[in-house]
Design an enzyme around this catalytic site. Structure first.
Site, PDB file in Angstrom:
ATOM      1  N   HIS A  75      41.360  36.745  44.224  1.00  0.00           N
ATOM      2  CA  HIS A  75      42.051  35.701  43.788  1.00  0.00           C
ATOM      3  C   HIS A  75      41.322  34.676  42.958  1.00  0.00           C
ATOM      4  CE1 HIS A  75      40.795  35.680  47.954  1.00  0.00           C
ATOM      5  NE2 HIS A  75      41.323  34.513  48.406  1.00  0.00           N
ATOM      6  N   GLU A  87      52.915  31.410  53.302  1.00  0.00           N
ATOM      7  CA  GLU A  87      53.037  31.200  52.092  1.00  0.00           C
ATOM      8  C   GLU A  87      54.663  31.369  52.788  1.00  0.00           C
ATOM      9  OE1 GLU A  87      49.262  31.674  51.647  1.00  0.00           O
ATOM     10  OE2 GLU A  87      51.108  33.099  52.665  1.00  0.00           O
TER      11      GLU A  87
END
Length: 325
Positions: A129, A60
């Protein structure tokens, strides 16, 4: 007029802007060859080729670092962070770099980039998530925060986000990817910072975001059968925030309910409640009521996740109870 799923609308919105402006590029994990883990970028590699649709390593920080550098040097990148939870891995780049560079350089350097991400729960992905992180994002000066609730808005708000000269966090609700809606043909461009009234009403205002918008609309229909006529506002954009539409609605109805998927503490509804209390106190016929997910990590078990995220039944129950008090 086409009938598109929410996920198809994401790809259409990106393609529209890539055709319009050759500076627009897409980067992220699996966005090219596989069309994205949620298939929101399917077909873009075939249309625009590997120089503009680029698969990245599983990092990321690398994704956002590359996107920020590209934006600083003349491109208008769209970067994907697969799950919004993973912003925690690269938050320094968002908070201390993207959000502040234009200000700290007195406008000499702009960061025109969009970071798109799958956000929210209802799909049983568990605590790491499934988070709704709009409240993280709206606390940071210098970034814009957008959450569309229907396919047409996905296309239009994507266009507005890409054309902005400021960094925009574009939250796509994972629980809406399969939902369908009418999308007009041709170029669609929306405006950041404008809420929409999805259902007019006279007795109470419901402000909702993302997945909570269709739930609020269904709840409003049920409440109408019980004699409570609710106006439903799709907030859509948290930064900039269309406080005027909400205040005008409260002026007509006298009551405000927020329906929030993010955890209760410091949720976006708390900011709206504060604004309404400051600017429309004398229009209120009762306290602002926030219908939220409690301040807990989201469970994986379906029955427990359904229990904590606001449901249509809970929205109906809490509004009816408050209106009868």
């Amino acid at each position: 007029m086409a009938q598109l799923t929410y996920r198809e609308a994401v790809a259409r919105g990106i393609a529209q802007e890539m055709r319009r402006d050759e500076r627009v590029v897409l980067v992220g994990e699996d966005v090219a060859g596989s069309g994205g883990v949620f298939k929101t970028t399917a077909g873009l590699l075939d249309q625009f080729g590997p120089r503009r649709v680029i698969d990245t390593p599983i990092s990321e920080q690398a994704i956002l670092g590359a996107a920020m550098g590209a934006a600083m040097t003349g491109l208008r990148p769209i970067a994907e962070i697969m799950f919004s939870d993973f912003f925690a891995v690269c938050w320094d780049l968002v908070v201390n770099q993207m959000a502040k560079t234009r200000y700290m350089t007195n406008g000499q350097v702009t960061i025109p980039l969009v970071v798109k991400s799958g956000n929210g729960g209802a799909l049983r992905f568990g605590a790491q998530h499934s988070q709704s992180i709009e409240n993280w994002a709206m606390a940071v000066p210098g970034i814009k925060v957008v959450t569309p609730s229907c396919p047409e808005d996905v296309v239009g708000l994507m266009a507005a986000a890409v054309r902005s000269d400021d960094p925009v966090l574009f939250f796509e609700h994972k629980g809406l990817y399969a939902s369908k809606g009418e999308v007009p043909d041709g170029i669609i461009e929306d405006v950041l910072g404008e809420a929409k009234i999805r259902r007019p009403g006279t007795d109470a205002t419901i402000a909702a975001l993302g997945l909570m918008v269709p739930r609020a609309l269904e709840a409003a229909e049920r409440l109408a059968e019980r004699g409570i006529n609710c106006e439903v506002i799709d907030v859509r954009s948290l930064i900039p925030l269309d406080a005027r539409t909400i205040l005008d609605s409260v002026g007509r109805t006298g009551r405000l309910f927020t329906v929030e998927e993010n955890p209760r503490a410091l949720g976006w509804g708390a900011e709206i409640a504060s604004i309404v209390s400051d600017e429309a106190f004398w229009d209120l016929d009762g306290p602002v009521v926030r219908i939220t997910t409690p301040h807990v990590p989201l469970p994986s078990a379906d029955s427990l996740e359904d229990l904590v995220i606001p449901s249509v039944d809970r929205i109906v129950t809490e509004i009816e109870k408050a209106m009868q008090a």
